[in-house]
Design a protein around this motif. Structure first.
Motif, mmCIF file in Angstrom:
data_model
loop_
_atom_site.group_PDB
_atom_site.id
_atom_site.type_symbol
_atom_site.label_atom_id
_atom_site.label_comp_id
_atom_site.label_asym_id
_atom_site.label_seq_id
_atom_site.Cartn_x
_atom_site.Cartn_y
_atom_site.Cartn_z
ATOM 1 N N LEU A 14 0.824 -1.203 0.000
ATOM 2 C CA LEU A 14 0.000 0.000 0.000
ATOM 3 C C LEU A 14 0.860 1.255 0.000
ATOM 4 O O LEU A 14 0.655 2.178 -0.793
ATOM 5 N N LYS A 15 1.840 1.292 0.895
ATOM 6 C CA LYS A 15 2.775 2.409 0.954
ATOM 7 C C LYS A 15 4.091 1.917 1.542
ATOM 8 O O LYS A 15 4.128 0.942 2.304
ATOM 9 N N ALA A 16 5.173 2.592 1.191
ATOM 10 C CA ALA A 16 6.499 2.160 1.625
ATOM 11 C C ALA A 16 6.608 2.109 3.141
ATOM 12 O O ALA A 16 7.305 1.251 3.703
ATOM 13 N N GLU A 17 5.883 3.009 3.814
ATOM 14 C CA GLU A 17 5.948 3.073 5.281
ATOM 15 C C GLU A 17 5.329 1.854 5.950
ATOM 16 O O GLU A 17 5.471 1.666 7.159
ATOM 17 N N SER A 18 4.648 1.020 5.179
ATOM 18 C CA SER A 18 4.049 -0.194 5.733
ATOM 19 C C SER A 18 5.098 -1.256 6.041
ATOM 20 O O SER A 18 4.820 -2.211 6.758
ATOM 21 N N LEU A 19 6.293 -1.081 5.496
ATOM 22 C CA LEU A 19 7.378 -2.033 5.700
ATOM 23 C C LEU A 19 8.475 -1.402 6.554
ATOM 24 O O LEU A 19 8.544 -0.181 6.701
ATOM 25 N N PHE A 20 9.338 -2.246 7.101
ATOM 26 C CA PHE A 20 10.481 -1.738 7.849
ATOM 27 C C PHE A 20 11.294 -0.800 6.952
ATOM 28 O O PHE A 20 11.461 -1.049 5.750
ATOM 29 N N ASP A 21 11.821 0.265 7.538
ATOM 30 C CA ASP A 21 12.670 1.190 6.782
ATOM 31 C C ASP A 21 13.846 0.474 6.137
ATOM 32 O O ASP A 21 14.277 0.825 5.026
ATOM 33 N N THR A 22 14.370 -0.523 6.840
ATOM 34 C CA THR A 22 15.536 -1.249 6.331
ATOM 35 C C THR A 22 15.195 -2.068 5.086
ATOM 36 O O THR A 22 16.075 -2.351 4.267
ATOM 37 N N ILE A 23 13.938 -2.427 4.931
ATOM 38 C CA ILE A 23 13.506 -3.117 3.705
ATOM 39 C C ILE A 23 13.253 -2.096 2.602
ATOM 40 O O ILE A 23 13.747 -2.238 1.474
ATOM 41 N N ALA A 24 12.486 -1.048 2.919
ATOM 42 C CA ALA A 24 12.148 -0.042 1.910
ATOM 43 C C ALA A 24 13.380 0.629 1.329
ATOM 44 O O ALA A 24 13.429 0.938 0.133
ATOM 45 N N SER A 25 14.401 0.834 2.160
ATOM 46 C CA SER A 25 15.608 1.522 1.698
ATOM 47 C C SER A 25 16.435 0.678 0.732
ATOM 48 O O SER A 25 17.283 1.208 0.016
ATOM 49 N N ARG A 26 16.186 -0.609 0.694
ATOM 50 C CA ARG A 26 16.915 -1.502 -0.215
ATOM 51 C C ARG A 26 16.166 -1.752 -1.519
ATOM 52 O O ARG A 26 16.582 -2.587 -2.323
ATOM 53 N N ALA A 27 15.074 -1.050 -1.706
ATOM 54 C CA ALA A 27 14.237 -1.288 -2.881
ATOM 55 C C ALA A 27 14.033 -0.002 -3.671
ATOM 56 O O ALA A 27 14.145 1.106 -3.146
ATOM 57 N N ILE A 28 13.740 -0.171 -4.949
ATOM 58 C CA ILE A 28 13.345 0.941 -5.800
ATOM 59 C C ILE A 28 11.823 1.056 -5.731
ATOM 60 O O ILE A 28 11.110 0.094 -6.019
ATOM 61 N N GLU A 29 11.333 2.225 -5.342
ATOM 62 C CA GLU A 29 9.886 2.407 -5.239
ATOM 63 C C GLU A 29 9.301 2.878 -6.565
ATOM 64 O O GLU A 29 9.802 3.819 -7.184
ATOM 65 N N ILE A 30 8.263 2.207 -6.997
ATOM 66 C CA ILE A 30 7.497 2.630 -8.171
ATOM 67 C C ILE A 30 6.076 2.916 -7.701
ATOM 68 O O ILE A 30 5.371 2.010 -7.247
ATOM 69 N N LYS A 31 5.674 4.160 -7.796
ATOM 70 C CA LYS A 31 4.350 4.562 -7.333
ATOM 71 C C LYS A 31 3.330 4.309 -8.437
ATOM 72 O O LYS A 31 3.390 4.910 -9.508
ATOM 73 N N VAL A 32 2.414 3.402 -8.159
ATOM 74 C CA VAL A 32 1.399 3.020 -9.143
ATOM 75 C C VAL A 32 0.178 3.907 -8.930
ATOM 76 O O VAL A 32 -0.442 3.868 -7.862
ATOM 77 N N PRO A 33 -0.187 4.721 -9.916
ATOM 78 C CA PRO A 33 -1.280 5.677 -9.723
ATOM 79 C C PRO A 33 -2.636 4.997 -9.698
ATOM 80 O O PRO A 33 -2.812 3.897 -10.235
ATOM 81 N N PRO A 34 -3.624 5.658 -9.103
ATOM 82 C CA PRO A 34 -4.983 5.100 -9.102
ATOM 83 C C PRO A 34 -5.604 5.207 -10.484
ATOM 84 O O PRO A 34 -5.159 5.983 -11.331
ATOM 85 N N PHE A 35 -6.642 4.421 -10.714
ATOM 86 C CA PHE A 35 -7.391 4.531 -11.955
ATOM 87 C C PHE A 35 -8.113 5.878 -12.005
ATOM 88 O O PHE A 35 -8.616 6.362 -10.992
ATOM 89 N N SER A 36 -8.167 6.459 -13.170
ATOM 90 C CA SER A 36 -9.006 7.641 -13.360
ATOM 91 C C SER A 36 -10.451 7.190 -13.556
ATOM 92 O O SER A 36 -10.722 6.010 -13.831
ATOM 93 N N SER A 37 -11.368 8.120 -13.433
ATOM 94 C CA SER A 37 -12.782 7.786 -13.661
ATOM 95 C C SER A 37 -12.982 7.229 -15.063
ATOM 96 O O SER A 37 -13.731 6.272 -15.271
ATOM 97 N N GLN A 38 -12.298 7.819 -16.047
ATOM 98 C CA GLN A 38 -12.454 7.371 -17.429
ATOM 99 C C GLN A 38 -11.934 5.948 -17.600
ATOM 100 O O GLN A 38 -12.551 5.123 -18.296
ATOM 101 N N GLU A 39 -10.801 5.645 -16.973
ATOM 102 C CA GLU A 39 -10.255 4.293 -17.075
ATOM 103 C C GLU A 39 -11.197 3.273 -16.460
ATOM 104 O O GLU A 39 -11.398 2.183 -17.003
#
Length: 230
Positions: free
Chosen positions: A143-168
């Motif tokens: 759901l969000k990077a803060e949901s995991l330990f900082d030590t895990i999140a810091s070792r990963a590349i974060e890709i933010k997946v946007p929500p669907f638009s109304s049209q989509e």
């Protein structure tokens, strides 16, 4: 795999990394659209292993990845009704991590709704992320990077997946032959982003299960009113 669930911008970025041979070992796919995150994870796994280096072809590798029958792509946490992902699943992951790919090019491990990892499971996972062997990609759908330990999140590349638009959302529902329920579509178009995805999923699931449209509309109205349960 449903192509209409994919964020094409992110997919293009991942494809470019594959073509350049420069991808990370661990990624966080963050955002509230879990189906979209799963679709991207599946597409990335295919790009890393496809016989033609594509994300949408009809080769045997892509077909088996789509069917969940490719031994080098492993999913964890797929029983979403269970509130936690326990250390037993991480132990299974670790058993496979140090093996060579069996039939593909890259082993891909996907943790669905990784925010459900227990503290014990996260500690066990962290040890594997510190010095992962080559020929592996680990995808944490969260759901969000803060949901995991900082030590895990810091070792990963974060890709933010946007929500669907109304049209989509409208286009997805229309493809699923829900266009007959114009009132439901109108409600989905008006709800805020937090409720929009919940409304779409609820409507889709209940129409698939054969629920009467008037009941589905009542549930959607609850979403519009700000209730979280649909």
């Amino acid at each position: 795999m449903r192509s209409d669930l994919l964020d094409q911008r992110i997919l293009k970025q991942l494809n470019q990394q594959v073509k350049a041979g420069k991808w990370a070992t661990t990624y966080l796919f963050t955002g509230k659209e879990n189906e979209r995150k799963k679709a991207l994870a599946l597409a990335f796994a295919k790009a890393l292993n496809c016989e033609k280096g594509q994300t949408a072809c009809k080769c045997s590798v892509c077909h088996r990845i789509d069917e969940g029958a490719f031994s080098d792509v492993k999913w964890y946490g797929m029983v979403e009704e269970v509130s936690t992902i326990k250390i037993s699943e991480v132990r299974d992951f670790k058993n496979w991590l140090f093996l060579k790919p069996y039939e593909g090019k890259i082993k891909v491990f996907i943790f669905n709704q990784a925010e459900r990892l227990t503290g014990e499971a996260q500690n066990a996972l962290l040890k594997s992320l510190e010095e992962p062997p080559p020929d592996n990609v680990i995808l944490l759908l969260v759901l969000k990077a803060e949901s995991l330990f900082d030590t895990i999140a810091s070792r990963a590349i974060e890709i933010k997946v946007p929500p669907f638009s109304s049209q989509e959302i409208k286009e997805i529902l229309i493809k699923e032959a829900v266009e007959k329920n114009e009132k439901a579509l109108a409600v989905i178009a008006e709800v805020d982003e937090t409720s929009r995805s919940e409304a779409m999923v609820a409507l889709h699931e209940r129409l698939e299960a054969g629920l009467r449209s008037d009941v589905a509309e009542e549930r959607l109205a609850a979403c519009e009113a700000g209730e979280t349960e649909v």
